[in-house]
Design a protein around this motif. Structure first.
Motif, PDB file in Angstrom:
ATOM      1  N   LEU A  66      19.199  89.735  92.841  1.00 14.33           N
ATOM      2  CA  LEU A  66      18.113  88.763  92.967  1.00 14.33           C
ATOM      3  C   LEU A  66      17.730  88.224  91.598  1.00 14.33           C
ATOM      4  O   LEU A  66      17.752  88.952  90.599  1.00 14.33           O
ATOM      5  N   GLU A  68      14.527  86.228  89.691  1.00 13.06           N
ATOM      6  CA  GLU A  68      13.120  85.866  89.829  1.00 13.06           C
ATOM      7  C   GLU A  68      12.792  84.791  88.805  1.00 13.06           C
ATOM      8  O   GLU A  68      13.102  84.919  87.631  1.00 13.06           O
ATOM      9  N   ASN A  72       9.108  83.550  92.258  1.00 12.93           N
ATOM     10  CA  ASN A  72       9.960  83.326  93.426  1.00 12.93           C
ATOM     11  C   ASN A  72      11.288  84.033  93.236  1.00 12.93           C
ATOM     12  O   ASN A  72      11.887  83.969  92.154  1.00 12.93           O
ATOM     13  N   ARG A  74      15.289  84.689  94.487  1.00 15.44           N
ATOM     14  CA  ARG A  74      16.413  84.039  95.150  1.00 15.44           C
ATOM     15  C   ARG A  74      17.624  84.950  95.006  1.00 15.44           C
ATOM     16  O   ARG A  74      17.887  85.476  93.923  1.00 15.44           O
ATOM     17  N   GLU A  75      18.343  85.131  96.085  1.00 17.49           N
ATOM     18  CA  GLU A  75      19.548  85.951  96.023  1.00 17.49           C
ATOM     19  C   GLU A  75      20.685  85.142  95.415  1.00 17.49           C
ATOM     20  O   GLU A  75      20.889  83.972  95.744  1.00 17.49           O
ATOM     21  N   SER A  77      24.474  84.763  95.402  1.00 20.85           N
ATOM     22  CA  SER A  77      25.524  85.200  96.312  1.00 20.85           C
ATOM     23  C   SER A  77      26.902  85.284  95.672  1.00 20.85           C
ATOM     24  O   SER A  77      27.776  85.970  96.170  1.00 20.85           O
TER      25      SER A  77
END
Length: 79
Positions: A66, A68, A72, A74-75, A77
């Motif tokens: 993740l 930050e 906020n 967000r992964e 990928s």
């Protein structure tokens, strides 16, 4: 989070030389990264390999990465 780093080769006879061709733009990025970190191109590449190994291990074990920003998350990928 595991923070493993590939162990540097301690014996000269144990090292392997690899010849790699890079596009000028990629070579420029390698130079920039080496300058920013105050290290060598070889060390930048070793760090990148170590990071890729960590990344694959995390995903193979079912983990997620993740990022930050401003509270906020967000992964990430893929790299």
């Amino acid at each position: 989070m595991r923070s493993e780093r590939l162990a540097p080769d301690t014996k000269r006879s144990d090292t392997r030389r690899v010849i790699i061709n890079f596009a000028p733009s990629i070579y420029g990025i390698l130079q920039e990264l080496a300058e920013q970190s105050g290290t060598t191109l070889s060390e930048v590449l070793r760090d990148a390999i170590g990071f890729k190994k960590w990344w694959e291990d995390v995903h193979q074990e079912g983990g997620r990465v993740l990022v930050e920003r401003g509270g906020n998350f967000r992964e990430v990928s893929r790299i």
